[in-house]
Structures are given as structure tokens and as C-alpha cells.
Design a protein around this motif. Structure first.
Motif, PDB file in Angstrom:
ATOM      1  N   TYR A  28      28.531  57.013  41.424  1.00 46.55           N
ATOM      2  CA  TYR A  28      28.741  55.665  41.954  1.00 46.55           C
ATOM      3  C   TYR A  28      27.941  55.439  43.232  1.00 46.55           C
ATOM      4  N   TYR A  41      33.952  49.563  46.809  1.00 49.89           N
ATOM      5  CA  TYR A  41      33.153  50.247  45.792  1.00 49.89           C
ATOM      6  C   TYR A  41      33.276  49.414  44.522  1.00 49.89           C
ATOM      7  N   THR A  43      32.387  48.414  40.645  1.00 48.68           N
ATOM      8  CA  THR A  43      31.921  48.896  39.344  1.00 48.68           C
ATOM      9  C   THR A  43      32.095  47.757  38.355  1.00 48.68           C
ATOM     10  N   ASP A  44      31.551  47.930  37.165  1.00 52.33           N
ATOM     11  CA  ASP A  44      31.727  46.899  36.149  1.00 52.33           C
ATOM     12  C   ASP A  44      33.131  46.898  35.553  1.00 52.33           C
ATOM     13  N   LYS A  45      33.952  47.896  35.897  1.00 57.59           N
ATOM     14  CA  LYS A  45      35.322  47.964  35.376  1.00 57.59           C
ATOM     15  C   LYS A  45      36.384  47.686  36.417  1.00 57.59           C
TER      16      LYS A  45
END
Length: 126
Positions: A28, A41, A43-45
Motif C-alpha cells: 500500500y 490510507y 484503497t479501492d476497497k
């Protein structure tokens, strides 16, 4: 299921150093600090975030709480654990390794972050 997880941190930069290292070991990008001093942070999720408590009281860990990060392999979980120890984390629980329960085998590695939050890298063994 979750859109984001935010945890308290007493020193955002110290916690960012820790999470940049452990999450970096998982592939990441480093966290981004916003205008309010929080660290995110993305993320795509989902989103993982660090913040000083808004009530002005010190951040403290939740007794019985653990935040788990998915590891793609036991080797990544080990790298996560080593990065955490080298960047202000402390070991807790048993050393990284296989645990069995509920009919499943899991590779788990546990740490406490600089603010005392318990975090885990988990790889599900099929």
C-alpha cells in the motif's frame, strides 16, 4: 462491509511512520495527512485512518479490540510484522504462525502500534 476504520493516535507522525511501514510491506501507498492533521490510507476497497481524538483526551486502545489486515501470503505477514517491530510497534500474542480454529487454518501476526492499538496481519490458509 466496512467503508472505513479510524483509530486514535496520540502522535500522528509516529503512527504514520509505523503504518507506512507495515502497510507498505503489504504493497500500500504511504498515508496522506489532511488539513486537520488526520492520516488516511486510501484503497479501492476502503479507507484506514488515524486521528487524534476529537474530545481532546488521549487516544487509548480498546481492550479486546483488534484490527486485522489481509495478507496475501505468510511471507507478507512476516514482512508486515518485521516492519512494524522496526518502526515503533511491539510484539504481542504468540509469535507469527499458524493458528487453527472454527475449522480454519490462519496465519496470524500480531503487534501493538505506537498508541497501543492491537493490529494483526492475517492470511487464510486454504
Amino acid at each position: 462491509m466496512f467503508s472505513h476504520v479510524m483509530i486514535g493516535a496520540n502522535d500522528i507522525q509516529e503512527s504514520k511512520t509505523f503504518y507506512d511501514a507495515v502497510l507498505g510491506a503489504m504493497g500500500y501507498e504511504p498515508g496522506v495527512i489532511d488539513e486537520k492533521g488526520r492520516c488516511f490510507y486510501f484503497t479501492d476497497k476502503g479507507i484506514f485512518a488515524l486521528s487524534k481524538p476529537i474530545d481532546g483526551e488521549p487516544a487509548c486502545h480498546g481492550n479486546g479490540s483488534t484490527i486485522g489486515f489481509a495478507a496475501r501470503s505468510p511471507e507478507i505477514a512476516d514482512a508486515w510484522h518485521a516492519a512494524g517491530l522496526a518502526n515503533g510497534g511491539t510484539a504481542c500474542e504468540e509469535p507469527p504462525g499458524v493458528r487453527e480454529g472454527g475449522g480454519r487454518k490462519l496465519y496470524l501476526a500480531y503487534l501493538r502500534d505506537p498508541s497501543g492499538n492491537k493490529v494483526c496481519a492475517l492470511h487464510s490458509i486454504k
